[in-house]
Design a protein around this motif. Structure first.
Motif, short mmCIF file in Angstrom:
data_model
loop_
_atom_site.label_atom_id
_atom_site.label_comp_id
_atom_site.label_asym_id
_atom_site.label_seq_id
_atom_site.Cartn_x
_atom_site.Cartn_y
_atom_site.Cartn_z
N SER A 151 0.81 -1.22 0.00
CA SER A 151 0.00 0.00 0.00
C SER A 151 0.84 1.27 0.00
O SER A 151 0.32 2.34 -0.28
N GLN A 152 2.12 1.17 0.32
CA GLN A 152 2.95 2.37 0.39
C GLN A 152 4.43 2.00 0.36
O GLN A 152 4.79 0.83 0.52
N CYS A 153 5.26 3.00 0.16
CA CYS A 153 6.70 2.83 0.32
C CYS A 153 7.04 2.88 1.81
O CYS A 153 6.33 3.51 2.60
N ALA A 154 8.12 2.21 2.17
CA ALA A 154 8.61 2.35 3.55
C ALA A 154 9.01 3.81 3.80
O ALA A 154 9.51 4.49 2.90
N ILE A 155 8.75 4.28 5.00
CA ILE A 155 9.08 5.65 5.38
C ILE A 155 10.56 5.67 5.76
O ILE A 155 10.99 4.95 6.66
N PRO A 199 7.79 -6.59 -4.24
CA PRO A 199 8.52 -5.78 -5.22
C PRO A 199 8.98 -4.45 -4.64
O PRO A 199 8.57 -4.06 -3.54
N SER A 200 9.80 -3.74 -5.39
CA SER A 200 10.30 -2.45 -4.92
C SER A 200 9.28 -1.33 -5.14
O SER A 200 9.39 -0.26 -4.54
N THR A 201 8.31 -1.56 -6.00
CA THR A 201 7.24 -0.58 -6.25
C THR A 201 5.97 -1.07 -5.58
O THR A 201 5.53 -2.19 -5.85
N PRO A 202 5.32 -0.27 -4.72
CA PRO A 202 4.08 -0.72 -4.08
C PRO A 202 3.03 -1.10 -5.13
O PRO A 202 2.82 -0.38 -6.11
N TYR A 203 2.36 -2.24 -4.91
CA TYR A 203 1.35 -2.71 -5.85
C TYR A 203 0.27 -1.66 -6.10
O TYR A 203 -0.24 -1.53 -7.21
N LEU A 204 -0.12 -0.94 -5.05
CA LEU A 204 -1.20 0.03 -5.20
C LEU A 204 -0.87 1.04 -6.30
O LEU A 204 -1.72 1.39 -7.12
N GLY A 205 0.38 1.49 -6.35
CA GLY A 205 0.79 2.45 -7.37
C GLY A 205 0.99 1.81 -8.72
O GLY A 205 0.54 2.33 -9.75
N PRO A 250 -1.88 9.86 -1.90
CA PRO A 250 -0.81 10.85 -1.69
C PRO A 250 0.47 10.41 -2.39
O PRO A 250 0.89 9.26 -2.29
N ALA A 251 1.10 11.34 -3.08
CA ALA A 251 2.35 11.02 -3.78
C ALA A 251 3.39 10.49 -2.81
O ALA A 251 4.22 9.65 -3.16
N GLU A 252 3.34 10.97 -1.54
CA GLU A 252 4.33 10.55 -0.55
C GLU A 252 4.29 9.04 -0.30
O GLU A 252 5.27 8.45 0.16
N ALA A 253 3.12 8.41 -0.58
CA ALA A 253 3.00 6.97 -0.37
C ALA A 253 3.75 6.17 -1.43
O ALA A 253 4.03 4.98 -1.22
N LEU A 254 4.07 6.82 -2.56
CA LEU A 254 4.57 6.07 -3.72
C LEU A 254 5.91 6.58 -4.24
O LEU A 254 6.25 6.36 -5.40
N THR A 255 6.67 7.25 -3.40
CA THR A 255 7.93 7.85 -3.88
C THR A 255 9.09 6.86 -3.77
O THR A 255 10.12 7.13 -3.16
N CYS A 256 8.89 5.69 -4.38
CA CYS A 256 9.95 4.69 -4.47
C CYS A 256 9.69 3.86 -5.72
O CYS A 256 8.58 3.87 -6.27
N GLY A 257 10.69 3.13 -6.16
CA GLY A 257 10.51 2.24 -7.30
C GLY A 257 10.07 2.96 -8.56
O GLY A 257 10.42 4.12 -8.81
N LEU A 258 9.27 2.28 -9.38
CA LEU A 258 8.88 2.82 -10.68
C LEU A 258 7.91 3.99 -10.56
O LEU A 258 7.87 4.85 -11.44
N THR A 259 7.10 4.04 -9.50
CA THR A 259 6.20 5.19 -9.33
C THR A 259 7.00 6.46 -9.05
O THR A 259 6.65 7.54 -9.53
N ALA A 260 8.10 6.34 -8.30
CA ALA A 260 8.95 7.51 -8.07
C ALA A 260 9.54 8.01 -9.38
O ALA A 260 9.57 9.22 -9.64
N LYS A 261 9.99 7.10 -10.22
CA LYS A 261 10.54 7.49 -11.53
C LYS A 261 9.47 8.14 -12.39
O LYS A 261 9.74 9.11 -13.11
N MET A 262 8.23 7.62 -12.31
CA MET A 262 7.13 8.20 -13.07
C MET A 262 6.87 9.64 -12.62
O MET A 262 6.72 10.54 -13.46
#
Length: 546
Positions: free
Chosen positions: A67-71, A363-369, A523-535
């Protein structure tokens, strides 16, 4: 921080300088706003709000890589979600083995102002039950990931509200052990001193129980007192009386206790281990009638925990939990059935746990994103198996123990009814099948039944569709099956896993996705890792360059 949960100083993960973390209380209908700052030095963190369904806020479920990236260390993440239903819940870390490190606390949701419970009580206590090792969580992680595996063994102690005793016993004079056990002596201000439950005679007390153990199944009893079970996992149940109660990792209960015994005596509160060889002594505290001094120890020995492997007793107790009148009934039919075989396996020589021969790695990208934004390269797009081979012998170690590591997802059509059959099997050792408490995020499910041996279609004729309990956690017993039904009506991506910390860490989990296209305002803060961060970086770059 340094702490002494069981009178032996160790390192725990605390919150706001507390262990366990602060008790959080809200009313049904409230919006809870939590600002979580990660002050760990070298690792990420997330918090899962166990039992809160997160309708409209799947990004706040608190599951790393789902559901999110690790904080990251030094960062603050805001969890904001609605608690729509009164009940007994808790929260805990859901990254690595941080729950085993002590990252947990109590979450109680009261009824809205002016509403009343369907039962009477004068006061309440909230007890968080957990187990504790003197090995750090990091040592445990490395040991479990070693080849050959270095099993962490049984916990050194069981804790009640973060307090237990390892090097002494409150009931030393009743000990029948060949090893001498020292009598505990406390001033009362020690971190491991038991919290006394002080009561008045002839009153009724609600005791909220939440089991956040990493490994142990537990049994709760109060000497000389019966209890009436009234709530399970945030849902009312048909009240029933019992002398003791099994509680598995991830479960919560409310029991009513009436203080109708001799008020000149005190009584033991005992929490012992079930389902595993009890190499851990029971946790003890005291039910203190205020007409008696709190320092007066009970004159009788503590309640005896039932035999650890008396599974028939455990099943019978589980079958007593039925929904109270007025609880929603399950749909009469299912749209899809998946059968999930629980097995212990090997991958390249490493010991793993698997479901239908698949051991989950995240995976390194949260499934939700990745699902929401169509990033198909973020995880394995193959469909995981809905069943296991018909000729699999659940009573023997697997003939081919090798499993596959994948990060696949079960995708459900929105608003369909799903049946899940949890099928237990033999582990890698001969004559060994363990209990597995399974917890579903984002939903409650109806527990339709339990059975022995391999599940067949004929077993479905005996499903309880009249008054099955609504739960978020259910146990599958050795060499048996447990049948669950739920409606895929909560847009998001949800973890479904064994709640035993080493087992989920070793791959005993699956991921469910439903209606992800309906999810809004992540929130973008939930997904700022993996491929969503690159997006997001690419989008910002395009905006920057016009």
């Amino acid at each position: 921080m340094f702490w002494s949960p069981d009178c032996v100083e160790n390192i725990v993960m605390g919150i706001n300088g507390q262990f366990p973390g602060p008790n959080i209380r809200a009313r049904a209908g409230d919006t809870v706003h939590v600002e979580l700052t990660n002050k760990l030095y070298t690792e990420g963190v997330v918090i899962h709000w166990h039992g809160i369904r997160q309708f409209g806020s799947p990004w706040a479920d608190g599951t790393a890589s789902i559901s999110q990236c690790a904080i990251n260390p030094g960062e603050t993440f805001i969890y904001q979600f609605k608690v729509e239903r009164a009940g007994t819940y808790f929260y805990h870390g859901h990254y690595g083995m941080q729950r085993s490190a002590g990252l947990y606390g109590s979450l109680i949701v009261n009824l809205p102002e002016g509403e009343r419970e369907p039962f009477h009580y004068d006061r309440e206590f909230s007890l968080l039950l957990s187990d504790w090792w003197h090995q750090s969580a990091h040592e445990q992680e490395v040991a479990l990931a070693s080849n050959p595996i270095r099993w962490i063994n049984e916990p050194q102690s069981v804790l009640i509200n973060g307090r237990g005793q390892h090097n002494c016993s409150l009931a030393a004079r009743f000990s029948s052990s060949s090893k001498a056990v020292a009598q505990c002596h406390f001033r009362g201000d020690e971190q491991c001193a038991p919290k006394i439950l002080s009561v008045l005679p002839n009153k009724t007390y609600r005791i909220r129980l939440a089991c956040t153990t990493a490994l142990s199944s537990l049994n709760f009893a109060i000497g000389g007192h019966k209890m009436v079970v009234v709530e399970a996992d945030g849902n009312y149940v048909q009240p029933f009386a019992t002398d003791d109660l099994d509680i598995y990792s991830g479960e919560t209960y409310s029991v009513l206790v009436t203080t109708d015994q001799d008020p000149t005596l005190n009584y033991w509160v005992s929490v012992g281990v079930r389902g595993r060889r009890p190499n851990t002594p029971p946790a003890l505290t005291i039910l203190n009638y205020r007409t008696t001094a709190a320092i007066e120890l009970p004159k009788s020995p503590p309640p005896v925990t039932p035999q650890w492997n008396d599974y028939a007793r455990s099943v019978a107790l589980s079958k007593k939990v039925l929904s109270r009148m007025g609880t929603p009934k399950p749909p009469a039919k299912y749209d899809r059935r998946i059968i999930l075989l629980n097995s212990q396996n090997k991958v390249d020589g490493f010991t793993k746990w698997a479901v239908n021969n698949v051991s989950l790695t995240l995976p390194s990208t949260p499934y939700l994103g990745s699902i929401r934004y169509g990033l198909m390269k973020a995880f394995d797009q193959r469909s995981p198996p809905d069943d296991y081979p018909a000729d699999y012998n659940i009573n023997e170690p697997p003939s081919n123990p090798n499993a596959t590591i994948r990060n696949t997802v079960y995708r459900f059509d929105f608003n369909t009814t799903i049946d899940v059959i949890l099928q237990n099997a033999n582990a890698l050792s001969v004559n060994l099948s363990e209990m597995h408490p399974w917890h579903l995020h984002g939903h409650d499910f109806w527990v339709l039944g339990y059975g022995e041996g391999k599940f067949t279609d004929k077993d479905a004729k005996g499903f309880n569709l009249k008054n099955p309990p609504l739960r978020n956690t259910a146990v599958v017993f050795p060499y048996g099956w447990t049948a669950l039904r739920f409606v895929a009506d909560n847009p998001g991506v949800w973890s479904f896993h064994c709640h035993i910390e080493p087992h989920i860490h070793m791959g005993m989990a699956v991921v469910f996705a439903e209606g992800v296209e309906l999810v809004r305002n992540v929130p973008a803060e939930a997904l700022t890792c993996g491929l969503t961060a690159k997006m997001f970086l690419n989008e910002d770059s395009k905006a920057w360059h016009g």
